[in-house]
Design an enzyme around this catalytic site. Structure first.
Site, PDB file in Angstrom:
ATOM      1  N   LYS A   1      -4.163   3.375  -2.948  1.00 49.38           N
ATOM      2  CA  LYS A   1      -4.324   4.821  -3.064  1.00 49.38           C
ATOM      3  C   LYS A   1      -3.025   5.541  -2.767  1.00 49.38           C
ATOM      4  CE  LYS A   1      -8.865   5.087  -1.647  1.00 49.38           C
ATOM      5  NZ  LYS A   1      -9.604   5.162  -0.425  1.00 49.38           N
TER       6      LYS A   1
ATOM      7  N   ASP B   1       0.846  -1.183   0.000  1.00 47.60           N
ATOM      8  CA  ASP B   1       0.000   0.000   0.000  1.00 47.60           C
ATOM      9  C   ASP B   1       0.888   1.241   0.000  1.00 47.60           C
ATOM     10  OD1 ASP B   1      -2.136  -1.632   0.174  1.00 47.60           O
ATOM     11  OD2 ASP B   1      -2.596  -1.224   2.280  1.00 47.60           O
TER      12      ASP B   1
ATOM     13  N   MET C   1     -11.236   5.746   8.834  1.00 46.55           N
ATOM     14  CA  MET C   1     -11.500   6.485   7.602  1.00 46.55           C
ATOM     15  C   MET C   1     -12.595   7.524   7.770  1.00 46.55           C
ATOM     16  SD  MET C   1     -11.116   3.528   4.702  1.00 46.55           S
ATOM     17  CE  MET C   1     -11.779   2.104   5.538  1.00 46.55           C
TER      18      MET C   1
HETATM   19  N1  SAH Z   1      -6.193  -2.446   7.571  1.00 45.59           N
HETATM   20  C1  SAH Z   1      -5.971  -1.205   8.280  1.00 45.59           C
HETATM   21  C2  SAH Z   1      -7.073  -0.212   8.040  1.00 45.59           C
HETATM   22  C3  SAH Z   1      -7.141   0.292   6.639  1.00 45.59           C
HETATM   23  S1  SAH Z   1      -8.357   1.516   6.434  1.00 45.59           S
HETATM   24  C4  SAH Z   1      -5.821  -1.479   9.760  1.00 45.59           C
HETATM   25  O1  SAH Z   1      -6.064  -2.608  10.207  1.00 45.59           O
HETATM   26  O2  SAH Z   1      -5.425  -0.569  10.497  1.00 45.59           O
HETATM   27  C5  SAH Z   1      -7.396   2.998   6.565  1.00 45.59           C
HETATM   28  C6  SAH Z   1      -7.783   3.726   7.821  1.00 45.59           C
HETATM   29  O3  SAH Z   1      -7.129   3.149   8.930  1.00 45.59           O
HETATM   30  C7  SAH Z   1      -7.341   5.168   7.856  1.00 45.59           C
HETATM   31  O4  SAH Z   1      -8.250   6.007   7.189  1.00 45.59           O
HETATM   32  C8  SAH Z   1      -7.347   5.445   9.328  1.00 45.59           C
HETATM   33  O5  SAH Z   1      -8.641   5.633   9.828  1.00 45.59           O
HETATM   34  C9  SAH Z   1      -6.839   4.137   9.880  1.00 45.59           C
HETATM   35  N2  SAH Z   1      -5.385   4.172  10.063  1.00 45.59           N
HETATM   36  C10 SAH Z   1      -4.462   3.414   9.471  1.00 45.59           C
HETATM   37  N3  SAH Z   1      -3.219   3.719   9.899  1.00 45.59           N
HETATM   38  C11 SAH Z   1      -3.370   4.695  10.804  1.00 45.59           C
HETATM   39  C12 SAH Z   1      -2.479   5.439  11.620  1.00 45.59           C
HETATM   40  N4  SAH Z   1      -1.158   5.221  11.582  1.00 45.59           N
HETATM   41  N5  SAH Z   1      -2.998   6.369  12.449  1.00 45.59           N
HETATM   42  C13 SAH Z   1      -4.315   6.590  12.499  1.00 45.59           C
HETATM   43  N6  SAH Z   1      -5.191   5.928  11.743  1.00 45.59           N
HETATM   44  C14 SAH Z   1      -4.746   4.993  10.926  1.00 45.59           C
END
Ligand code: SAH
Length: 479
Positions: free
Chosen positions: A271, A249, A384
Site C-alpha cells: 500500500k 513495503d 491497524m
Molecule cells: N508486520 C508489522 C505490522 C504490519 S500491520 C509489524 O510487525 O509491526 C501495519 C500496522 O502496524 C499499522 O497499521 C500500525 O498499527 C502498526 N505499525 C507499524 N509500524 C508502526 C509504527 N512505526 N508506529 C505505530 N504503529 C505501527
C-alpha cells in the site's frame, strides 16, 4: 615506517608471556587458540591462568622476571603493569632477536597484535600502528557485523573440498564461477540456516556434475522493524548489504533503505500513501521472477514479517514453487511502540498476558471475541485500528472493560515524529480525533498503559490536562 603485516603460524612453538593479570590471561587465551606452547612468567597468577597451569595447558615460571625465560621462545608478550620492566623485557628480547609485543605500547614493541574479526580460517586483522585505536575498534565492529557467522564454516567446507573442486573445474573461469556459486548459492544459505549436512550434500551433488550449477536465486523475508534503523537486526543488515533486489513495503523508511547495497534494484510494493496497492499476487510474481533469474531477493517488510505481515502466505507460495528462503525476524510495532513510550507490556501486578490484535476492517472486527478482549489484567496491542476507534471502544466497554482503562496510542512509533497520546478508554475516540492521530499508529490498552505518562521518553506526549504538554501550553498562554 609502515609495519609489515604478518600472520604467524605458532602451532607447537614456544611463546613467552610475562605478567600474571587479566591482560596476560587474554593474550594467553589467543595464543592457546593458535596452538602455541605458552609459558607464563609472573610472581602471582590470575585465577584463569592458575587453572590453565593446573590443567597442564600452560607452563608456569613463578617469581620475578628472568632473562633466561626468553630462551627457546619465538615470540614474547610483555604484559606487566610496570613500564620499566616491560622495557627491560623488550630490550632483552631484542638483543636475542625475538619479536616482542608490549601490550598497548607500540614504541617498545617490535610487533603489534591487530584487532581481529575471526571467521577461521578467514581472519580479518586491523592495525593503525597504535595511531587510532578508537577508529580501529569502530571498524572492527562494522566488519564484524557485515560478515555472517556461517562464513567460517563455508570456508572450512571449501578448504576440505578444494582439491576436488580444482580437479572438477580445471578451466579458470569455470573454477571462479564455481566459487561464486558456493558463496552466493544454496550451500552458504544452508550453512546460515544451521544445516551443515544438507549443505555438504549440495556441494557433493554439485561436484558430480560437469557444469557449474546455475545461480539459484534466493529470497530472504526480512523484518525491517518499526522505522528506526537502529532497530534492524544484524542479520537484516547483512541481507540488505547482499541483496540484488529489494521488494519493500511503501512504509519502509528512507534511512533503512539507505543501508542497502547501493546498486540493488528497489521496488516498492504494497500500500502507498496515495492508496494504490500492489495485489499480493503481483508481489508473489515479482519474488518468483527475480529469484528465478538467480538474484538474491530481499522481501523487506515493516516490523516482523510474521505479525500481520502476510509472511506466511509468501512462504507458502515460495515453498509451492520450490524457491529457497530464509526468514529474518524484525521488531514488531507492539514491542517497539511499547518500549519507545515507556509501557511495559506485561507487569507482575497489572498484566499477565498480552494480545496482539488486528482491527483491520469492519469484517475482522466482527470476528473478534470481544468478551475475551475486554478482560482485565491483560494488555491489548491493537494494530491497524485508527480508523476503527469508535467501534473498538464501544465494543470493549459494552463487553465490560471499564471506561477508565488507560490507553496509549502511539503514532509513527520510533520515528522522529513519534507522538504518544494517553488517556482513558472512554475518551479515546474524541481524543484521537482532537489530536488528528493517523496511521501508522498502535494502540496499547490496559492497566500498564498508565505508565506512559511518567515513563514516556521518546517523541511528543499528548493527552488531557494535567498532562505535560497541555499544562505547558496553559502556562505559555498565561504568560
Ligand atoms: N508486520 C508489522 C505490522 C504490519 S500491520 C509489524 O510487525 O509491526 C501495519 C500496522 O502496524 C499499522 O497499521 C500500525 O498499527 C502498526 N505499525 C507499524 N509500524 C508502526 C509504527 N512505526 N508506529 C505505530 N504503529 C505501527
Amino acid at each position: 615506517m609502515p609495519l609489515y603485516p604478518l600472520f604467524a603460524d605458532l602451532n607447537d612453538r614456544h611463546v613467552l608471556v610475562v605478567g600474571g593479570g587479566d591482560v596476560a590471561a587474554r593474550k594467553t587465551a589467543m595464543l592457546l587458540k593458535a596452538g602455541a606452547k605458552v609459558t607464563v612468567g609472573a610472581p602471582v597468577l590470575a585465577p584463569e591462568l592458575r587453572e590453565w597451569v593446573q590443567q597442564g595447558r600452560i607452563i608456569y615460571k613463578s617469581g620475578a622476571y628472568q632473562p633466561d625465560w626468553l630462551d627457546g621462545t619465538w615470540l614474547v608478550i610483555a604484559a606487566t603493569r610496570s613500564r620499566p620492566l616491560n622495557a627491560r623485557i623488550a630490550a632483552d628480547g631484542h638483543v636475542r632477536q625475538r619479536l616482542v609485543n608490549v601490550v598497548d605500547d607500540p614504541a617498545l614493541s617490535s610487533f603489534q597484535v591487530p584487532a581481529l574479526i575471526d571467521r577461521s580460517p578467514l581472519l580479518v586483522a586491523i592495525s593503525s600502528h597504535g595511531a587510532a585505536p578508537m577508529l580501529v575498534r569502530r571498524l572492527r565492529e562494522r566488519i564484524e557485523s557485515l560478515l555472517d557467522p556461517a562464513l567460517g564454516s563455508l570456508l572450512q567446507l571449501a578448504q576440505r573440498y578444494r582439491a576436488r573442486i580444482r580437479a572438477r573445474h580445471t578451466d579458470h573461469t569455470q573454477h571462479r564461477r564455481f566459487y561464486d556459486w558456493l558463496h552466493d548459492g544454496p550451500v552458504h544459505a544452508l550453512l546460515r540456516a544451521a544445516q551443515p549436512l544438507h549443505a555438504e550434500r549440495q556441494l557433493v551433488a554439485a561436484l558430480a556434475d560437469r557444469a557449474v550449477p546455475k545461480a539459484t536465486g534466493s529470497i530472504a523475508l526480512v523484518g525491517a522493524g518499526p522505522g528506526d534503523p537502529g532497530l534492524l537486526t544484524l542479520r537484516a543488515l547483512r541481507a540488505l548489504n547482499e541483496a540484488d533486489v529489494i521488494l519493500h513495503d511503501a512504509l519502509i523508511s528512507e534511512p533503512i533503505l539507505d543501508l542497502a547495497r547501493r546498486d540493488a534494484l528497489r521496488i516498492t510494493v504494497g500500500k502507498r500513501g496515495g492508496g494504490t496497492h500492489t495485489p499480493q499476487a503481483s508481489i508473489h510474481a515479482l519474488m518468483l521472477e527475480h529469484a528465478r533469474a538467480g538474484q538474491r531477493v530481499v522481501r523487506l517488510k515493516g516490523g516482523d514479517p510474521f505479525v500481520f505481515g502476510r509472511g506466511g502466505e509468501e512462504l507458502e507460495f515460495l515453498r509451492a514453487h520450490n524457491v529457497s528462503y530464509e526468514v529474518v525476524p524484525g521488531i514488531t510495532a507492539a514491542l517497539a511502540c511499547a518500549a519507545y513510550s515507556g509501557v511495559p507490556l506485561t507487569h507482575r501486578d497489572h498484566a499477565q498476558s498480552v494480545r496482539l490484535v488486528t482491527a483491520h476492517c469492519g469484517q475482522s472486527l466482527n470476528t473478534l471475541d470481544w468478551s475475551e478482549l475486554a478482560r482485565e489484567r491483560q494488555t491489548l496491542a491493537i494494530y491497524m485500528g485508527v480508523g476503527q476507534l469508535d467501534e473498538l471502544t464501544q465494543e470493549l466497554i459494552a463487553h465490560g472493560r471499564g471506561g477508565d482503562t488507560p490507553f496509549a496510542l502511539i503514532e509513527n512509533g520510533t520515528l522522529p515524529q513519534q507522538r504518544t497520546l494517553t488517556g482513558k478508554l472512554g475518551d479515546l475516540p474524541a481524543l484521537a480525533t482532537r489530536h488528528a492521530i493517523s496511521a501508522p499508529a498502535l494502540l496499547i490498552l490496559g492497566e500498564v498503559a498508565a505508565q506512559a505518562d511518567a515513563a514516556h521518553w521518546y517523541g511528543e506526549l499528548l493527552g488531557d490536562p494535567p498532562q505535560h504538554l497541555a499544562y505547558l501550553r496553559t502556562l505559555a498562554d498565561a504568560a
